[in-house]
Design a protein around this motif. Structure first.
Motif, PDB file in Angstrom:
ATOM      1  N   TYR A   1      -1.985 -14.510  -8.394  1.00  0.00           N
ATOM      2  CA  TYR A   1      -3.326 -13.549  -8.073  1.00  0.00           C
ATOM      3  C   TYR A   1      -3.444 -13.651  -6.495  1.00  0.00           C
ATOM      4  N   HIS A   2      -2.766 -14.352  -5.643  1.00  0.00           N
ATOM      5  CA  HIS A   2      -2.915 -13.963  -4.146  1.00  0.00           C
ATOM      6  C   HIS A   2      -1.959 -13.072  -3.726  1.00  0.00           C
ATOM      7  N   ASP A   3      -0.938 -12.505  -4.640  1.00  0.00           N
ATOM      8  CA  ASP A   3      -0.030 -11.325  -4.302  1.00  0.00           C
ATOM      9  C   ASP A   3      -0.917 -10.404  -4.396  1.00  0.00           C
ATOM     10  N   ASP A   4      -0.548  -9.102  -3.369  1.00  0.00           N
ATOM     11  CA  ASP A   4      -1.114  -7.828  -3.288  1.00  0.00           C
ATOM     12  C   ASP A   4      -0.570  -7.135  -4.516  1.00  0.00           C
TER      13      ASP A   4
ATOM     14  N   ILE B   1       7.499  -2.915  -4.753  1.00  0.00           N
ATOM     15  CA  ILE B   1       8.782  -3.765  -4.882  1.00  0.00           C
ATOM     16  C   ILE B   1       9.424  -3.822  -6.212  1.00  0.00           C
ATOM     17  N   ALA B   2       8.648  -3.860  -7.024  1.00  0.00           N
ATOM     18  CA  ALA B   2       9.131  -3.681  -8.340  1.00  0.00           C
ATOM     19  C   ALA B   2       9.902  -2.398  -8.764  1.00  0.00           C
ATOM     20  N   VAL B   3       9.420  -1.330  -8.163  1.00  0.00           N
ATOM     21  CA  VAL B   3      10.014   0.073  -8.517  1.00  0.00           C
ATOM     22  C   VAL B   3      11.419   0.121  -7.617  1.00  0.00           C
ATOM     23  N   ASP B   4      11.310  -0.323  -6.490  1.00  0.00           N
ATOM     24  CA  ASP B   4      12.586  -0.261  -5.557  1.00  0.00           C
ATOM     25  C   ASP B   4      13.555  -1.286  -6.131  1.00  0.00           C
ATOM     26  N   ALA B   5      13.140  -2.527  -6.698  1.00  0.00           N
ATOM     27  CA  ALA B   5      14.250  -3.180  -7.430  1.00  0.00           C
ATOM     28  C   ALA B   5      14.888  -2.636  -8.495  1.00  0.00           C
TER      29      ALA B   5
ATOM     30  N   ASP C   1      15.432 -11.170  -6.940  1.00  0.00           N
ATOM     31  CA  ASP C   1      16.000 -11.291  -5.848  1.00  0.00           C
ATOM     32  C   ASP C   1      14.910 -10.471  -4.862  1.00  0.00           C
ATOM     33  N   ALA C   2      14.266  -9.534  -5.202  1.00  0.00           N
ATOM     34  CA  ALA C   2      13.287  -8.755  -4.495  1.00  0.00           C
ATOM     35  C   ALA C   2      12.080  -9.763  -4.201  1.00  0.00           C
ATOM     36  N   PHE C   3      11.566 -10.247  -5.288  1.00  0.00           N
ATOM     37  CA  PHE C   3      10.417 -11.230  -5.184  1.00  0.00           C
ATOM     38  C   PHE C   3      10.680 -12.356  -4.197  1.00  0.00           C
ATOM     39  N   GLN C   4      12.046 -12.918  -4.102  1.00  0.00           N
ATOM     40  CA  GLN C   4      12.330 -14.047  -3.140  1.00  0.00           C
ATOM     41  C   GLN C   4      12.397 -13.439  -1.820  1.00  0.00           C
ATOM     42  N   GLU C   5      12.770 -12.353  -1.613  1.00  0.00           N
ATOM     43  CA  GLU C   5      12.946 -11.615  -0.225  1.00  0.00           C
ATOM     44  C   GLU C   5      11.381 -11.511   0.317  1.00  0.00           C
ATOM     45  N   HIS C   6      10.742 -10.944  -0.418  1.00  0.00           N
ATOM     46  CA  HIS C   6       9.258 -10.596  -0.228  1.00  0.00           C
ATOM     47  C   HIS C   6       8.135 -11.605  -0.156  1.00  0.00           C
ATOM     48  N   GLY C   7       8.528 -12.757  -0.530  1.00  0.00           N
ATOM     49  CA  GLY C   7       7.816 -13.999  -0.791  1.00  0.00           C
ATOM     50  C   GLY C   7       6.768 -13.754  -2.056  1.00  0.00           C
ATOM     51  N   ILE C   8       6.882 -12.979  -3.177  1.00  0.00           N
ATOM     52  CA  ILE C   8       6.133 -12.722  -4.163  1.00  0.00           C
ATOM     53  C   ILE C   8       6.379 -14.114  -4.856  1.00  0.00           C
ATOM     54  N   SER C   9       5.621 -14.667  -5.732  1.00  0.00           N
ATOM     55  CA  SER C   9       5.586 -15.688  -6.492  1.00  0.00           C
ATOM     56  C   SER C   9       5.317 -15.532  -7.788  1.00  0.00           C
ATOM     57  N   ILE C  10       6.271 -16.078  -8.714  1.00  0.00           N
ATOM     58  CA  ILE C  10       6.266 -15.887 -10.232  1.00  0.00           C
ATOM     59  C   ILE C  10       5.242 -17.174 -10.532  1.00  0.00           C
TER      60      ILE C  10
END
Length: 449
Positions: free
Chosen positions: A351-354, A361-365, A418-427
């Protein structure tokens, strides 16, 4: 025919006597021909020529094999023809040498003293022609029947005994009602039907190859045209052969009608699959190369048969699905009108991710994966607020479903990781707090002064 009827007994005895007399006369004519002067000498000369041909063939055959191995650019039909000639090389050499011997003997002696050699030469030439011609027959049993039947007929014709043999075979007959079935008729039926069916098979194979090379005809119509052509050619060969033999087709028509009524009740599923196959070919709902899913089966159409459709899955299994199931069941054709296929994958973030940043990020990935189409841009939407995460759906398009669906989904998931790890997005993962009933509540710790 009543066996107790005296007239029938007399008729059978007369036919048996006539048959025995014919065989005796035929055997006597053969023995008299073999006992003529100079026959033994000619047979000895023929055996000598055959021994020389055998030695030359054994000497030449390995060298010809080596020469053929170097002919890499030759088409297959030429190589197959050369191999057939190599297998018959001994007979070819024997015929050539025997022809030379006959020419020499006709110059130095009387023609009657080379009569047996001429007959053997003609038999050898006939055998070679029959052997090469029957290579067009694909079925081994049918090829053997036609080959040896034609060989016997040519041998008797060359020896001048065909009329006597025809009489003897015609006398060996049985009567079934008003139909008289002789050995001659049976042999003629086998040979004529074999030749006609072989011709039908050759025409069918040649015409089918021409139809399949025509790019203007759709794959389903190609299959329908080939099946119709095969039924037409083989049916025509069968009925024309029976007519040439002298078989009465009127009784066959009545019998086929009765058989058709019985088959209509006993083979309902088979007939249903045949009709369903024709409907599939006509409406072009599926065709070879289409990617379909039917229940738990997902794969592409390998071939369309008269009774079933062959579907090959990505794990190499081949399913034979009855045509009726494709007509009555719900079939997903992934490439019916076009090859474009949209795939959906689901994921969640903390929830704290924008969410605006997560969507981009998902579209670019997804765009970074090779098989994902760029002109049909991927999209990402929020689909709900879960207990532990914000839930998203990512949609993207591909145009090669035959390349697999699970693997492309896996590649997109890996690109997201890989994209979430690079941008600090947590699952996030679900978190639970467990409390044991009856335990005293923990007192807050006191900080000493």
């Amino acid at each position: 025919m009543n066996p107790t009827d005296p007239a029938s007994v007399l008729t059978d005895s007369a036919a048996l006597t006539e048959l025995t007399t014919g065989l005796t006369a035929w055997a006597g004519s053969i023995m008299s021909a073999l006992l003529r002067p100079w026959v033994g000498y000619q047979l000895l000369i023929a055996l000598s020529v055959f021994a020389v041909a055998h030695g030359l063939a054994a000497l030449i055959r390995p060298r010809v094999h080596e020469w053929l191995r170097e002919r890499e650019g030759w088409p297959k039909y030429r190589l197959r023809t050369a191999l057939v000639v190599i297998r018959r090389l001994r007979m070819v050499i024997f015929v050539i040498l025997l022809s030379i011997v006959v020419l020499v003997m006709r110059e130095v002696t009387w023609p009657s003293r080379s009569f047996v050699l001429v007959v053997l030469r003609d038999l050898g030439v006939a055998w070679l022609i029959i052997a090469f011609a029957t290579r067009l027959i694909g079925n081994a049993l049918l090829r053997a029947i036609v080959r040896y039947g034609a060989w016997i007929w040519v041998t008797l014709s060359i020896l001048g005994f065909w009329d006597e043999a025809q009489t003897v075979l015609d006398q060996a007959a049985i009567s079934i009602g008003e139909t008289r079935l002789s050995a001659l008729m049976v042999i003629q039926a086998f040979v004529i039907l074999g030749v006609l069916i072989a011709g039908a098979r050759f025409l069918s194979t040649t015409t089918s190859a021409t139809i399949r090379r025509n790019k203007e005809i759709s794959p389903s119509m190609q299959v329908l045209a080939v099946k119709f052509l095969q039924v037409l050619l083989y049916g025509a060969a069968f009925f024309i052969g029976l007519k040439l033999v002298g078989f009465d087709l009127t009784g066959l028509a009545v019998l086929s009608g009765a058989i058709g009524v019985g088959l209509g009740f006993g083979l309902q599923k088979v007939v249903s699959n045949l009709v369903s196959g024709i409907i599939i070919l006509l409406d072009k709902s599926i065709k070879p190369g289409d990617v379909i899913s039917l229940g738990e089966t997902f794969g592409w159409i390998n071939s369309l048969g008269a009774r079933y459709v062959s579907v090959v899955t990505r794990d190499g299994r081949e399913y034979l699905i009855p045509n009726e199931d494709l007509i009555t069941g719900q079939v997903v054709n992934w490439s019916h009108s076009d090859d474009f296929v949209r795939l959906d994958i689901f994921f969640g973030t903390a929830y704290h991710d924008d969410p605006h940043k997560v969507r981009q990020i998902a579209v670019d990935a997804a765009k970074s994966v090779d098989r994902v189409l760029s002109f049909k841009a991927p999209v990402c939407h929020i689909v709900g607020f879960g207990d532990s995460s914000v839930d998203y759906i990512l949609r993207f398009w591909i145009r090669d479903p035959t390349g697999g669906l699970t693997n492309i989904r896996g590649n997109v998931y890996l690109a997201l990781w890989d994209a979430f790890q690079e941008h600090g997005i947590s699952i996030p993962f679900p978190q639970r707090e467990v409390r044991m009933l009856g335990e005293p509540e923990a007192k807050p710790a006191t900080v000493p002064d």
